[in-house]
Design a protein around this motif. Structure first.
Motif, short mmCIF file in Angstrom:
data_model
loop_
_atom_site.label_atom_id
_atom_site.label_comp_id
_atom_site.label_asym_id
_atom_site.label_seq_id
_atom_site.Cartn_x
_atom_site.Cartn_y
_atom_site.Cartn_z
N SER A 43 40.28 33.65 37.22
CA SER A 43 40.56 35.08 37.28
C SER A 43 39.99 35.67 38.57
CB SER A 43 39.94 35.77 36.07
OG SER A 43 40.17 37.15 36.13
N ALA A 44 40.76 36.57 39.16
CA ALA A 44 40.33 37.21 40.42
C ALA A 44 39.23 38.24 40.17
CB ALA A 44 41.51 37.87 41.10
N LEU A 45 39.12 38.69 38.92
CA LEU A 45 38.14 39.73 38.59
C LEU A 45 37.21 39.26 37.48
CD1 LEU A 45 40.58 42.78 38.51
CD2 LEU A 45 38.99 42.19 40.33
N SER A 46 35.96 39.60 37.61
CA SER A 46 35.00 39.29 36.55
C SER A 46 35.18 40.30 35.41
CB SER A 46 33.57 39.37 37.10
OG SER A 46 33.25 40.72 37.40
N PRO A 47 34.68 40.00 34.22
CA PRO A 47 34.77 40.97 33.13
C PRO A 47 34.12 42.32 33.48
CG PRO A 47 34.15 38.82 32.27
CD PRO A 47 34.14 38.72 33.77
N GLU A 48 33.04 42.26 34.25
CA GLU A 48 32.37 43.50 34.67
C GLU A 48 33.27 44.33 35.58
OE1 GLU A 48 30.91 40.41 35.16
OE2 GLU A 48 29.64 40.51 33.38
#
Length: 183
Positions: A142-147
């Motif tokens: 994923s390009a984005l973390s959950p945060e």
């Protein structure tokens, strides 16, 4: 007409021995190539096959001069069959599609290769299903973390920022944000 195909893997190797064998096998034309057998595109092999007419026979000194694998050999044999040409290897007398025995052997090889392809597909899909059941995720990370996703959602929903500006801020495309919100 017998049409010869001679190939060596490197520029330092010599085609003379293959050429002599192909001439002794009454090849009216010989296509020569100095290229690795691992290369998918072999221009002289393509020219040799294009040159063949119905009733012609492509002659090679050994099968490893022609094909990279059994699947490659079967693919080439199919192309030859489609133009009505045969295949003959001087070193492997069983590989002669101009004889009933040679045709049978190639048919058996084709059946084995097809069976093996089916087994590979079955094992692959079973392995994927088992991995998914264990929680393995396929594809790129994923390009984005959950945060980052939570922060983006907060900026858009609470602060009313446009999706495009939040995507720019995070260095991703808008569609990446939308996919992240769906997950």
């Amino acid at each position: 007409m017998n049409v010869g195909y001679a190939r060596v893997s490197t520029q330092g190797q010599d085609l003379q021995q293959q050429e002599a064998s192909l001439k002794a096998a009454d090849c009216g034309r010989i296509f020569r190539e100095k290229i690795s057998g691992a290369k998918r595109e072999r221009p002289e092999l393509i020219r040799a096959i294009d040159h063949l007419r119905e009733g012609d026979v492509l002659v090679v000194t050994r099968l490893d001069r022609l094909a990279r694998s059994t699947a490659d050999l079967l693919h080439i044999a199919e192309r030859l069959k489609s133009v009505g040409a045969g295949l003959k290897s001087l070193a492997e007398p069983w590989a002669d599609t101009t004889t009933p025995g040679g045709k049978m052997i190639l048919t058996v090889f084709a059946g084995i290769a097809d069976f093996e392809r089916s087994l590979i597909i079955e094992r692959t899909s079973s392995g994927r299903a088992a991995a998914k059941a264990r929680g393995v995720k396929f594809g790129p990370p994923s390009a984005l973390s959950p945060e980052q996703v939570a922060h983006a959602r907060d900026l858009i929903e609470r602060e009313g920022k446009p999706v495009a500006s939040v995507a720019r801020l995070l260095g991703v495309h808008r569609s990446t944000l939308y996919r992240a919100f769906e997950e």
